[in-house]
Design an enzyme around this catalytic site. Structure first.
Site, PDB file in Angstrom:
ATOM      1  N   THR A   1       0.842  -1.202   0.000  1.00 13.80           N
ATOM      2  CA  THR A   1       0.000   0.000   0.000  1.00 13.80           C
ATOM      3  C   THR A   1       0.875   1.250   0.000  1.00 13.80           C
ATOM      4  O   THR A   1       1.950   1.249   0.608  1.00 13.80           O
ATOM      5  CB  THR A   1      -0.891  -0.003   1.260  1.00 13.80           C
ATOM      6  OG1 THR A   1      -1.758  -1.128   1.203  1.00 13.80           O
ATOM      7  CG2 THR A   1      -1.741   1.267   1.354  1.00 13.80           C
ATOM      8  N   GLY A   2       0.398   2.299  -0.656  1.00 10.95           N
ATOM      9  CA  GLY A   2       1.094   3.587  -0.593  1.00 10.95           C
ATOM     10  C   GLY A   2       1.331   4.168  -1.972  1.00 10.95           C
ATOM     11  O   GLY A   2       1.023   3.557  -2.998  1.00 10.95           O
TER      12      GLY A   2
ATOM     13  N   THR B   1       4.168   4.775  -3.530  1.00 10.72           N
ATOM     14  CA  THR B   1       5.179   4.074  -4.331  1.00 10.72           C
ATOM     15  C   THR B   1       4.569   2.810  -4.931  1.00 10.72           C
ATOM     16  O   THR B   1       4.795   2.486  -6.099  1.00 10.72           O
ATOM     17  CB  THR B   1       6.416   3.738  -3.465  1.00 10.72           C
ATOM     18  OG1 THR B   1       6.750   4.878  -2.659  1.00 10.72           O
ATOM     19  CG2 THR B   1       7.604   3.383  -4.337  1.00 10.72           C
TER      20      THR B   1
ATOM     21  N   GLY C   1       6.190  -0.639  -0.203  1.00 11.35           N
ATOM     22  CA  GLY C   1       7.049   0.486   0.148  1.00 11.35           C
ATOM     23  C   GLY C   1       7.448   0.429   1.613  1.00 11.35           C
ATOM     24  O   GLY C   1       7.161  -0.542   2.323  1.00 11.35           O
TER      25      GLY C   1
ATOM     26  N   ASP D   1       8.512   3.305   5.137  1.00 13.67           N
ATOM     27  CA  ASP D   1       8.750   4.668   5.620  1.00 13.67           C
ATOM     28  C   ASP D   1      10.220   4.860   5.979  1.00 13.67           C
ATOM     29  O   ASP D   1      10.758   5.946   5.814  1.00 13.67           O
ATOM     30  CB  ASP D   1       7.839   4.950   6.816  1.00 13.67           C
ATOM     31  CG  ASP D   1       6.380   4.842   6.411  1.00 13.67           C
ATOM     32  OD1 ASP D   1       5.972   5.577   5.491  1.00 13.67           O
ATOM     33  OD2 ASP D   1       5.656   3.995   6.963  1.00 13.67           O
TER      34      ASP D   1
ATOM     35  N   GLY E   1       0.929   4.788   5.912  1.00 12.33           N
ATOM     36  CA  GLY E   1      -0.359   4.824   5.206  1.00 12.33           C
ATOM     37  C   GLY E   1      -1.463   4.086   5.952  1.00 12.33           C
ATOM     38  O   GLY E   1      -2.592   3.992   5.463  1.00 12.33           O
TER      39      GLY E   1
ATOM     40  N   GLU F   1      -0.559  -5.502   5.673  1.00 14.03           N
ATOM     41  CA  GLU F   1       0.750  -5.615   5.009  1.00 14.03           C
ATOM     42  C   GLU F   1       1.579  -6.724   5.673  1.00 14.03           C
ATOM     43  O   GLU F   1       2.213  -7.537   4.995  1.00 14.03           O
ATOM     44  CB  GLU F   1       1.502  -4.283   5.093  1.00 14.03           C
ATOM     45  CG  GLU F   1       0.876  -3.200   4.231  1.00 14.03           C
ATOM     46  CD  GLU F   1       1.495  -1.830   4.402  1.00 14.03           C
ATOM     47  OE1 GLU F   1       1.318  -1.002   3.507  1.00 14.03           O
ATOM     48  OE2 GLU F   1       2.163  -1.574   5.422  1.00 14.03           O
TER      49      GLU F   1
ATOM     50  N   LYS G   1      14.470   7.101   2.184  1.00 15.31           N
ATOM     51  CA  LYS G   1      13.924   6.173   3.189  1.00 15.31           C
ATOM     52  C   LYS G   1      15.022   5.341   3.870  1.00 15.31           C
ATOM     53  O   LYS G   1      14.783   4.664   4.851  1.00 15.31           O
ATOM     54  CB  LYS G   1      12.921   5.214   2.524  1.00 15.31           C
ATOM     55  CG  LYS G   1      11.829   5.884   1.691  1.00 15.31           C
ATOM     56  CD  LYS G   1      10.767   6.492   2.565  1.00 15.31           C
ATOM     57  CE  LYS G   1       9.601   7.083   1.782  1.00 15.31           C
ATOM     58  NZ  LYS G   1       8.689   6.129   1.225  1.00 15.31           N
TER      59      LYS G   1
HETATM   60  C1  5RP Z   1       1.516   1.964   4.255  1.00 12.77           C
HETATM   61  C2  5RP Z   1       2.991   1.792   4.219  1.00 12.77           C
HETATM   62  C3  5RP Z   1       3.710   2.382   3.055  1.00 12.77           C
HETATM   63  O1  5RP Z   1       4.433   1.386   2.433  1.00 12.77           O
HETATM   64  C4  5RP Z   1       4.646   3.444   3.558  1.00 12.77           C
HETATM   65  O2  5RP Z   1       3.915   4.365   4.324  1.00 12.77           O
HETATM   66  C5  5RP Z   1       5.340   4.153   2.387  1.00 12.77           C
HETATM   67  O3  5RP Z   1       4.397   4.864   1.664  1.00 12.77           O
HETATM   68  P1  5RP Z   1       4.770   5.754   0.406  1.00 12.77           P
HETATM   69  O4  5RP Z   1       5.181   4.833  -0.680  1.00 12.77           O
HETATM   70  O5  5RP Z   1       3.503   6.506   0.097  1.00 12.77           O
HETATM   71  O6  5RP Z   1       5.887   6.680   0.820  1.00 12.77           O
HETATM   72  O7  5RP Z   1       3.609   1.184   5.064  1.00 12.77           O
HETATM   73  O8  5RP Z   1       0.964   1.447   5.432  1.00 12.77           O
END
Ligand code: 5RP
Length: 230
Positions: free
Chosen positions: A32-33, A35, A86, A88, A101, A107, A125
């Site tokens: 999710t997210g 990326t 993805g 953080d 997210g 996940e 990251k």
């Molecule tokens: C969602 C996540 C995402 O993978 C993480 O927040 C990265 O998001 P983005 O790709 O928008 O930077 O863990 O729960």
């Protein structure tokens, strides 16, 4: 390159990886997210090669279905050859903070049945020590304050995640999220095990005992593929 351009770059690299490493007819695990959204968009032209996907959130399900990619319930699937998601933050061992997210629980479940966890991230990251990004913990609402006290005993600062209107953010599973600031996580596996044991914790957004197997890390120099010893 802007961060959005880097996300598109690693999204395309992940689609290329899946196309070359995953056999025809496979079901893919999808995180999710923003990326991951780039990955889904890059995968869409090749969707006929795959049977479909297991999704980690309501948002990802919607995006996959918009592209005509079939979404399976995880209970219908025995194992997944690859999970793409993805992060953080990611450290040198492939341990991650995830859940920015809000999808950390699904996940972690989908990642747990996947053979290979491919993290996709831009260079910002990558950190030496996890914890600058607030650590999300999904909690059963009645345990919120008790868990906040446990967090403070670790010298963390618990902040209840809220929506724009100030009401608590609610996950796809009907729970709340505490974001923990001020941690310096030099033992990610130990902290993951500790927090997991607190009553009322659904999931902690530390992905260390099952971290990434490889990372496609995007920078102005291109995409670097980093592998981690398990
Ligand atoms: C969602 C996540 C995402 O993978 C993480 O927040 C990265 O998001 P983005 O790709 O928008 O930077 O863990 O729960």
């Amino acid at each position: 390159m802007t961060q959005d351009e880097l996300k598109r770059l690693v999204g395309q690299a992940a689609a290329d990886y899946v196309n070359t490493h995953v056999p025809d007819g496979a079901v893919l695990g999808v995180g999710t997210g923003s990326t991951v959204n780039c990955f889904i968009d890059a995968l869409a032209p090749h969707k006929s090669r795959f049977r479909g996907a297991v999704s980690s959130s309501v948002a990802t399900t919607a995006r996959l279905e918009q592209h005509g990619i079939r979404v399976f319930d995880l209970n219908e699937i025995e194992s997944l050859p690859v999970y793409v998601d993805g992060a953080d933050e990611i450290d040198a061992s492939g341990a991650m903070i995830k859940g920015g997210g809000g999808a950390l629980t699904r996940e972690k479940i989908v990642a747990s049945v996947s053979e290979v966890f491919v993290c996709i991230a831009d260079r910002s990251k990558r950190v030496d020590v996890l914890g600058t990004f607030p650590l999300p913990i999904e909690v059963v609402p009645m345990a919120r304050t008790a868990i906040g006290r446990q967090v403070m005993a670790l010298s963390g600062v618990p902040v209840l995640r809220v929506r724009n209107d100030g009401s608590p953010y609610v996950t796809d599973n009907g729970n709340e999220i505490i974001d923990v600031k001020g941690l310096h996580i030099d033992d990610p596996r130990g902290l993951e095990a500790l927090i997991n044991a607190w009553p009322g914790v659904v999931t902690v957004g530390l992905f260390a005992s099952r971290g990434a197997d490889l990372c496609l890390l995007g920078s102005d120099q291109g995409v670097e593929m980093v592998s981690y010893d398990v």
